[in-house]
Design an enzyme around this catalytic site. Sequence first.
Site, PDB file in Angstrom:
ATOM      1  N   CYS A   7       0.775  -1.357  -0.101  1.00  0.00           N
ATOM      2  CA  CYS A   7      -0.049  -0.202  -0.156  1.00  0.00           C
ATOM      3  C   CYS A   7       0.763   1.143  -0.208  1.00  0.00           C
ATOM      4  O   CYS A   7       1.515   1.576  -0.902  1.00  0.00           O
ATOM      5  CB  CYS A   7      -1.066  -0.027   1.123  1.00  0.00           C
ATOM      6  SG  CYS A   7      -2.512   0.906   1.059  1.00  0.00           S
ATOM      7  N   HIS A  12      -3.252  -5.444   0.547  1.00  0.00           N
ATOM      8  CA  HIS A  12      -2.730  -5.912   1.894  1.00  0.00           C
ATOM      9  C   HIS A  12      -2.720  -7.411   2.059  1.00  0.00           C
ATOM     10  O   HIS A  12      -3.938  -7.960   2.508  1.00  0.00           O
ATOM     11  CB  HIS A  12      -3.643  -5.392   2.826  1.00  0.00           C
ATOM     12  CG  HIS A  12      -3.504  -3.985   3.050  1.00  0.00           C
ATOM     13  ND1 HIS A  12      -2.550  -3.338   4.181  1.00  0.00           N
ATOM     14  CD2 HIS A  12      -4.036  -2.868   2.472  1.00  0.00           C
ATOM     15  CE1 HIS A  12      -2.625  -2.272   3.772  1.00  0.00           C
ATOM     16  NE2 HIS A  12      -3.569  -1.661   2.862  1.00  0.00           N
ATOM     17  N   GLU A  72      -1.417  -9.277   4.157  1.00  0.00           N
ATOM     18  CA  GLU A  72      -1.559  -9.653   5.561  1.00  0.00           C
ATOM     19  C   GLU A  72      -3.051  -9.773   6.152  1.00  0.00           C
ATOM     20  O   GLU A  72      -3.330 -10.496   7.092  1.00  0.00           O
ATOM     21  CB  GLU A  72      -0.749  -8.661   6.497  1.00  0.00           C
ATOM     22  CG  GLU A  72      -1.582  -7.285   6.821  1.00  0.00           C
ATOM     23  CD  GLU A  72      -1.126  -6.520   5.712  1.00  0.00           C
ATOM     24  OE1 GLU A  72      -1.490  -5.098   5.834  1.00  0.00           O
ATOM     25  OE2 GLU A  72      -0.392  -6.821   4.681  1.00  0.00           O
TER      26      GLU A  72
END
Length: 218
Positions: free
Chosen positions: A101, A196, A198
């Site tokens: 990001c 993202h 994660e």
Amino acid sequence: MIKNRKVRAMQKLLIINNEKDRDDIGWIPQIKKAVSAVENVEFAVIHHSEASKDTLDDINPDLIYLTGRATYDWTIDEILKDYTSIINMLQYTEIPTLGVCAGHELMAIAYGGSFGKMIETEKGKEDVREKGFHKIDVTKETPLFKGLGSHFHCYQDHRDEVKNVPDTFELLASNDMCKIQSIKHREKEFYGVQFHPEQYTEDYPDGKIILQNFLTLK
């Protein structure tokens, strides 16, 4: 370039926190949780303002993870004023790096790219954001996306995007709302992703595969 680095049984992952304030931990707890579910690594965490050659030499990481920003949107003026340490680091280090990001945007800027809002809105109107799990199309095969096929789904939370792929990078992934979803340096193991990884879930596990692929680059 860092040479003759010691071989370790456990990899060391340096997470560089790109939040504006030093005491704002942003995405770091989720990153640690997500990475630890994939592989047992040693973590080191610094604020972006601490990034330097001496810091990298002291920590001696195997991999670097540049976080997004959870708290504030930002401008190019702030980046050029307060994020020069990261920009300089990205220009000299050879350590495999994943920019996520805001980290992706910094990676592009460090090599001559630009960024801005995906969609310009009228003054006083709320910015348009890409948020939630979205389909992303692979435009070039890469080790980072190994096992994902021609497209995958990952979590998005951004209003800005990289506007042009730097000359030393190549485009890896795109979708209708954000054309530059992922880039890679042509010579270094530098990957930038607007999404993202994660933030994977049981229903949307592709981010976990991407993290696994990144952690096995070394």
